[in-house]
Design an enzyme around this catalytic site. Structure first.
Site, short mmCIF file in Angstrom:
data_model
loop_
_atom_site.label_atom_id
_atom_site.label_comp_id
_atom_site.label_asym_id
_atom_site.label_seq_id
_atom_site.Cartn_x
_atom_site.Cartn_y
_atom_site.Cartn_z
N CYS A 208 37.98 36.18 37.29
CA CYS A 208 37.62 35.83 35.93
C CYS A 208 36.31 35.06 35.90
O CYS A 208 35.70 34.76 36.92
CB CYS A 208 38.71 34.96 35.30
SG CYS A 208 40.36 35.68 35.42
N ILE B 148 44.26 41.39 37.51
CA ILE B 148 44.55 41.83 38.86
C ILE B 148 46.04 41.71 39.16
O ILE B 148 46.66 42.61 39.71
CB ILE B 148 43.76 41.00 39.91
CG1 ILE B 148 42.25 41.08 39.62
CG2 ILE B 148 44.08 41.45 41.32
CD1 ILE B 148 41.64 42.46 39.81
N ILE B 149 46.63 40.56 38.82
CA ILE B 149 48.05 40.28 39.04
C ILE B 149 48.67 39.94 37.69
O ILE B 149 48.05 39.24 36.88
CB ILE B 149 48.24 39.12 40.04
CG1 ILE B 149 47.73 39.52 41.43
CG2 ILE B 149 49.71 38.69 40.13
CD1 ILE B 149 47.74 38.38 42.44
N ARG C 144 38.73 37.50 31.37
CA ARG C 144 39.71 37.92 32.36
C ARG C 144 39.47 39.34 32.86
O ARG C 144 39.25 40.26 32.08
CB ARG C 144 41.13 37.84 31.77
CG ARG C 144 42.21 38.14 32.82
CD ARG C 144 43.59 38.12 32.23
NE ARG C 144 44.60 38.30 33.27
CZ ARG C 144 45.73 38.95 33.13
NH1 ARG C 144 46.05 39.50 31.96
NH2 ARG C 144 46.58 39.07 34.13
#
Length: 634
Positions: free
Chosen positions: A2, A53-54, A50
């Site tokens: 981010c 990714i997770i 943002r």
């Protein structure tokens, strides 16, 4: 992955302009194009962009604890978040999301400033603790993720992932720091904690900064350092076996993602080792990518193809014109301050290629720093052996005189280019190493700068950066010391900065398993003789990898990610370089000696001397000035 920004009222309670925060946040849109959000309250404002990714649906930031008294903005990945989550739940904490970000919030609640010692990963984050009226900033141990900050004239404190976020602030003074200029023209980048501007700073790797309402800005606090604590009683065979186990574990820890993941594959030892480990962990083929150059002198793609075929990866390779010089202004916009590593160009291109297929890519960065793989490490140790034969009181006058008398012969075969070696032998290890890594040595900088600018420096020399780190070094072993200097300067200031900006320009997350702090700690304790032996760097690393990679990969000559800089500046970039280096606006800064600039241009064009490195550094400085306008040159 981010981009984060924030403004904090050090005096407490003032209203913060939402439009101003929005401009800061949007200046880093490329770091997080998926979504963004702002949070404002009296005296505090956070912004976040943002790249998911997770926990793709649950990681929106700023992120809060259960009663909204603690807020977080975070850039990075925490690889041990699942283990930490279990531990914190056992201590009574309740989680509302599956994200790694929320782990940091509860770690702060549980351990306060010591929360960073529990985190394994790459990170830069800020926590606002409203009950304590405290703002806490942290940067990961190695400096993989960036953090910039400034105290503004009105008493506001501002921070952001990239310097451009601070440059969005109208009241940030843009006065160029003369010491940063000296450092840039020595190292090719501005080392932490400086930026090119006197008003802005970088948080040092492995450091935290705690601000409290009503209190002045404190000094940052170090929470980690490379230990260089020797392992006792290990044979080479013991080291080889444990090295592979630890490498595989570091790689596996970096494979957590809810998006497509792959690896850079240059065909060098480090990236090939990462791919070999990845292939042995998962059942699916590894996604790999590399770039080829249309000039065989710069092309490593055949080696990358060999590794890809051995491990049956889904390999993608694209050919790039070696004369890919159209990125100068793009680079100036990416880096926000002067940056002279020309390998930023191919790095930008390989990130661009990788993003077509994956959102996360593993790289082999850090191998040379860990295992003494640079040619300069071998050269420095050779010089140190000579130094050990004679005391400094003898070496300094003898070799100093030879260094002054011996001509600079860039055109000659390497064996006849002794001037730099003589000059290095006249110095101690730290100054000799600085002399070896400087892109423009003391003599060149003295001629490059104007007399008035040299007076502004008041005798300051960029070697003081390395001297400061040498004074705090945990080791006095000569090879370990110069590795330590690299890890404090070149690694975060050049390599990791280059990869962060190039990857984030394409909304790509790059992970570096060889810089996992647990792996770095263990490797730092290996004997120097296992790293550099008989003139060969990475000795034990290569031996350990023999079952996984061919000798063609392990023992070929190191090539690097180079470009034909000298030829560019005599050919397609000649007129652009001449215009930039002799630009009246550049000369109006008062920094440069106009006569020497013209001399360098003429000598380089005539091929009597190779001034490509110095000219490129001036070219990139000019690009920085043009990008940042007249205010930057004042």
């Amino acid at each position: 992955m981010c981009g984060i920004v924030g403004i904090f009222d050090m005096q407490g309670g003032r209203t913060i302009d939402r439009d101003l925060l929005h401009r800061m946040n949007e200046s880093q849109f490329h770091r997080g194009p998926v979504e963004g959000d702002l949070h404002l309250e009296p005296g505090l404002a956070f912004g976040h962009r943002r790249l998911s990714i997770i926990a793709l649906e649950a990681g929106l930031q700023p992120l809060f604890n259960e009663d909204d008294s603690i807020a977080l903005v975070f850039n990075g990945e925490i690889y041990n978040f699942r283990e930490l989550r279990t531990e914190l739940q056992g201590l009574g904490h309740t989680f509302r999301t599956p994200s790694d970000s929320e782990t940091i919030v509860h770690a702060w609640e549980q351990w306060g400033e010591d929360c960073v010692t529990h985190l394994r990963g790459m990170f830069a984050f800020a926590i606002w603790d409203r009950p304590r009226r405290t703002l806490f900033l942290a940067r990961d141990r190695i400096g993989i993720k960036p953090m910039h900050y400034a105290v503004l004239p009105d008493g506001m404190f501002a921070f952001g992932s990239e310097l451009k976020s601070l440059l969005s602030l109208p009241n940030l003074k843009r006065e160029i720091d003369p010491l940063a200029v000296e450092e840039y023209f020595a190292y090719g980048y501005v080392p932490e904690p400086r930026t090119i501007f006197t008003s802005a700073h970088k948080l040092l790797p492995g450091h935290t900064l705690t601000l409290r309402v009503g209190q002045p800005l404190p000094k940052s606090k170090q929470f980690w350092d490379v230990p260089f604590k020797p392992h006792l009683g290990m044979t080479d065979r013991d080291i080889e076996g444990e090295l592979v186990v630890r490498l595989r574990e570091a790689v596996e820890s970096h494979l957590i993602a809810d998006v497509p993941l792959g690896a850079f594959l240059s065909g060098g030892v480090d990236s090939s080792a990462i791919v070999a480990m990845m292939a042995g962990i998962g059942s699916e083929p590894v996604n790999t990518c590399s770039i080829a150059f249309n000039d065989p002198a710069f092309d490593e793609s055949d080696y990358a193809r060999q590794v890809a075929e051995r491990y049956r990866t889904n390999h993608q390779c694209e050919t790039v014109d070696k004369d890919d010089y159209g990125l100068l202004d793009t680079l100036a916009a990416l880096y926000d301050e002067p940056y002279a590593d020309s390998s930023a160009i191919p790095t930008y291109r390989v990130c661009q290629l990788a993003r077509k297929r994956v959102t996360v890519a593993l790289s082999g960065d850090g191998g040379d720093e860990n295992f003494a793989g640079y040619r300069r490490h071998r050269m420095a140790m050779g010089e140190e052996r000579v130094r050990s034969m004679l005391p400094l009181a003898v070496r300094k006058p003898v070799f100093g005189l030879l260094g002054k008398a011996y001509p600079k012969a860039d055109w000659a075969p390497r064996v006849f280019r002794a001037k730099t070696t003589f000059e290095a032998l006249a110095r101690d290890l730290t100054e000799g190493y600085f002399h070896g890594v400087s892109i423009n040595n003391d003599r060149v900088r003295s001629q490059l700068f104007s007399e008035s600018f040299r007076q502004r420096l008041q005798g300051y020399r960029a070697v003081e950066v390395m001297r400061g780190y040498a004074a705090q070094s945990p080791t006095d072993d000569p090879l370990s010391l110069i590795q330590y200097l690299d890890m404090k300067t070149y690694l975060p200031g050049d390599i990791l900065t280059k990869v962060d900006r190039a990857s984030m320009a394409h909304a790509l997350e790059v992970r570096v398993p060889l810089l996992d702090h647990q792996f770095v700690e263990w490797v730092s304790g290996l004997p120097s003789t296992s790293k550099l032996r008989n003139g060969e760097g990475k000795h034990i690393f290569k031996k350990a990898l023999q079952p996984y990679l061919s000798d063609d990969i392990l023992y070929r000559k190191k090539q690097g990610f180079s470009i034909p800089l000298a030829a560019w500046l005599r050919g397609p970039l000649l007129e652009s370089m001449r215009r930039a280096v002799l630009n009246p606006a550049l000369l109006d800064t008062g920094i440069f000696n106009a006569g020497y600039l013209k001399q360098m241009v003429d000598e380089h064009q005539a091929r009597t001397k190779d001034h490509s490195t110095a000219l490129w550094s001036v070219l990139m400085f000019d690009a920085f000035l043009r990008k940042n306008g007249a205010a930057a040159a004042a």
